[in-house]
Design an enzyme around this catalytic site. Structure first.
Site, PDB file in Angstrom:
ATOM      1  N   SER A 167       8.757  -2.051  -1.936  1.00 26.80           N
ATOM      2  CA  SER A 167       7.739  -2.831  -2.755  1.00 26.80           C
ATOM      3  C   SER A 167       6.710  -3.588  -1.932  1.00 26.80           C
ATOM      4  CB  SER A 167       8.560  -3.660  -3.748  1.00 26.80           C
ATOM      5  OG  SER A 167       7.415  -3.965  -4.910  1.00 26.80           O
ATOM      6  N   ASP A 193       9.794   4.443 -11.444  1.00 28.74           N
ATOM      7  CA  ASP A 193       9.429   3.323 -10.271  1.00 28.74           C
ATOM      8  C   ASP A 193       8.116   2.744 -10.927  1.00 28.74           C
ATOM      9  OD1 ASP A 193       9.179   1.906  -8.446  1.00 28.74           O
ATOM     10  OD2 ASP A 193       8.598   3.330  -6.889  1.00 28.74           O
ATOM     11  N   HIS A 215      12.512   1.281  -9.379  1.00 29.23           N
ATOM     12  CA  HIS A 215      11.861   0.831  -8.284  1.00 29.23           C
ATOM     13  C   HIS A 215      12.995   0.211  -7.120  1.00 29.23           C
ATOM     14  CE1 HIS A 215       8.541  -1.554  -6.738  1.00 29.23           C
ATOM     15  NE2 HIS A 215       9.489  -2.721  -6.532  1.00 29.23           N
TER      16      HIS A 215
END
Length: 608
Positions: free
Chosen positions: A148, A299, A327
């Site tokens: 991320s 995601d 994710h």
């Protein structure tokens, strides 16, 4: 495209037997060009052959604490580095050094965060990489990775084209922060903005009670960010936390950016571009650094970012993996097969990629196609030379009378379906969005069946043979609204033989942005092109038809014989997105006649 039953990166992991035991950990402050001091940890392999004094280094730039301070009496095996632990376990014992940094304005680092990343932060990455490259324990090869925020930080680092940065692996990372995270399809992902803002405030302010509301940061023995080694009385840590009081407010920040080109009220040069990897992408860096992009079908909208990054790159060593994951590949998303360890393939490929480009090992990557993706329903890994695969063919299904969906284009005139919007439409708390603000989801869309009862639906006949949907579907709707703006939420569902609906993919789009216009040069076109700039915004004329065309999120899904495909249309996802317009529920007419044939274009993979 080819089925690849031998795609088992775990085998590489198994043969790369750990050669080092234990670890040597040290921490310190490093002063940046403007005097701001950043806290960093250096993890070196422990017991080792005498010849191994220099190591390839993998760096992590995180706002989520490089390491936690543990309370007195914490068990010896308490994990103090939950943010990078899986990578440390993977790499350290196999001969890599790690450097983890609290980005400015976070953790034990000084300074303030002026936005969701900033040019100052990107500048820090270059200084830290240069410092790493000069250390006696660095072999001269550096990689950057993480999930991320950390994945996007890898992009920002690579954009400097520093000669030591040989490879990066962005996991679940944006390419365009505005459309991949904050305003997908031009609609604010309101709950993400709110909840992620709460998370960052809890971390930056070291608010233990608030921090504990987020599963990844909840721990009986956690006591905030760890001080550096020489800060024995934590005077410096406390001073750094005082700096964080000036950090930006996430909600205030995002509300100032309703268009891609809109700037902050007080900083005219601060648009969403400067917080996006695409803005800094350049061919010198592309040639210098090999990139392996990893994402999953659920995601958030980061899967689209993964496709954009891969398609922009020209480096011959670029790679893309799209799995049946959420994710960070923390949970498998297939309703047809349970994957007990979805992250294992992503981690193994990370090791293999770094082994190839940082250690110079022969890993077999050069003999494989650059794209690996997983087909849900078939439960098979596939390979391809491009994304989407070149073999994909377009199959058009038209909205028809009686809420049917079929291949026959309409011939009648002036036919339409009226839909009164329902702001009770929502995607629930088991969606692709919940994981984005650190909530634990284990059964994705397990409560989806029946949610389309409040939506406008069109359903195909049962399929006589299997149909593989692989790529980015595109929807083209001719819509008349009684309001000057609205948001469209379009879902594809798999209706099984018992009539149960499975969520397949989705797209969201604000009608205001419907004008076809080119976007930034470094954002490759996928589906109809929209700039999302203020200059291209066009309000609807109530009662007048407009064409609204946009792509849905990528997916590879096998519809089995006897199943049906359903397109469900809503005007709200009140669990996650802002309502447009707020306080007024739109009514729309969706045309389905010869002159305005609303339809969906499906990327279908031919099958034997």
């Amino acid at each position: 495209m080819a089925i690849d039953p031998m795609f088992r990166p775990e085998n590489w992991l198994a043969q790369r037997t750990p050669a080092f035991e234990g670890a040597r950990l040290s921490s310190r402050y490093l002063s940046m060009r403007d005097g701001i001091r950043l806290a960093l940890d250096v993890h070196l392999p422990g017991a080792r052959p005498a010849a191994h004094d220099r190591f390839p280094v993998v760096a992590f730039f995180t706002p989520y604490y490089r390491r936690m301070k543990l309370k007195p009496g914490a068990p010896a095996d308490t994990e103090a580095c939950p943010n990078i632990a899986v990578f440390r376990s993977l790499l350290l014992a196999r001969g890599y050094a790690l450097v983890a940094v609290d980005v400015r304005g976070s953790g034990a680092s000084f300074g303030a965060r002026t936005g969701l990343r900033s040019p100052n932060e990107r500048g820090d990455y270059l200084e830290i990489v240069e410092w790493i490259s000069q250390q006696p324990w660095c072999s001269g090869s550096i990689g950057v990775t993480g999930i991320s925020y950390l994945g996007a930080a890898a992009d920002f680092t690579a954009s400097w084209a520093h000669p030591a940065v040989k490879a990066i692996v962005p996991h679940s990372a944006v390419w365009d922060t505005w459309s991949n995270q904050l305003y997908p399809g031009g609609v604010m992902c309101r709950r993400l903005v709110k909840e992620y803002g709460n998370l960052m405030e809890a971390l930056d302010d070291d608010a233990a009670e608030d921090r504990a509301k987020f599963p990844y940061f909840r721990g009986d023995h956690f006591d905030g960010p760890a001080p550096v080694d020489d800060d024995v009385d934590e005077t410096q840590l406390n001073a750094a936390l005082e700096d964080h009081v000036a950090n930006f407010d996430m909600a205030d920040f995002v509300h100032q950016l309703p268009f891609r080109d809109r700037a902050l009220h007080t900083v005219p040069d601060f648009t969403s571009a400067i917080i996006s990897p695409y803005h800094y992408a350049n061919r010198a860096a592309d040639a210098q650094t090999a990139v392996y992009t990893i994402s999953g079908w659920f995601d958030g909208h980061y899967s689209r970012g993964a496709a954009l990054r891969f398609n922009w790159q020209q480096n011959p060593h670029k790679r893309l993996m799209l799995g049946a994951w959420d994710h960070g590949a923390r949970t498998g998303i297939s309703p047809f097969a349970h994957d007990p360890a979805p992250q294992s393939k992503a981690l193994a490929e990370t090791l293999r990629f770094f082994d190839e480009h940082l250690m110079g090992l022969e890993t077999g990557l050069a003999d494989e196609a650059p794209v690996h993706y997983y087909t849900v329903g078939e439960e098979q890994w596939k390979t391809a030379e491009t994304w989407p695969p070149a073999q994909v063919e377009a199959r058009t299904l038209y909205l028809q009378a009686d809420h049917r969906l079929g291949e026959a284009a309409p011939t009648a005139g002036a036919e339409a379906d009226r839909y009164v919007g329902d702001y009770r439409c929502a995607s629930g708390n088991q969606s692709r969005y919940n994981r984005l603000y650190a909530q634990d989801v284990t059964d994705y869309y397990g409560d989806w069946d029946g949610r389309d009862a409040r939506m406008l639906c069109y359903t195909s006949a049962r399929f006589d043979s299997a149909m593989e949907l692989t790529g980015h579907p595109v929807v083209r709707l001719f819509v008349a609204s009684d309001t000057e703006d609205c948001a469209l939420f379009v879902y594809i569902e798999d209706i099984d033989t018992e009539g149960r609906a499975h969520h397949v993919t989705e797209g969201v789009f604000r009608a205001l942005h419907r004008r076809i216009s080119p976007g930034p040069a470094n954002i490759p076109q996928i589906g109809p092109s929209h700039s999302f700039d203020a200059r291209d915004a066009r309000y609807l004329t109530p009662g007048e038809y407009s064409e609204i065309a946009f792509d849905l999120l990528p997916i590879s899904w096998l519809f089995k014989p006897g199943h049906r495909l359903r397109v469900a249309i809503a005007l709200a996802d009140s669990d996650h997105f802002s309502r447009i317009p707020d306080g007024i529920v739109p009514t729309i007419d969706v045309a389905r006649h010869a002159g305005r044939a609303s339809h969906i274009e499906l990327p279908v993979m031919p099958r034997d």
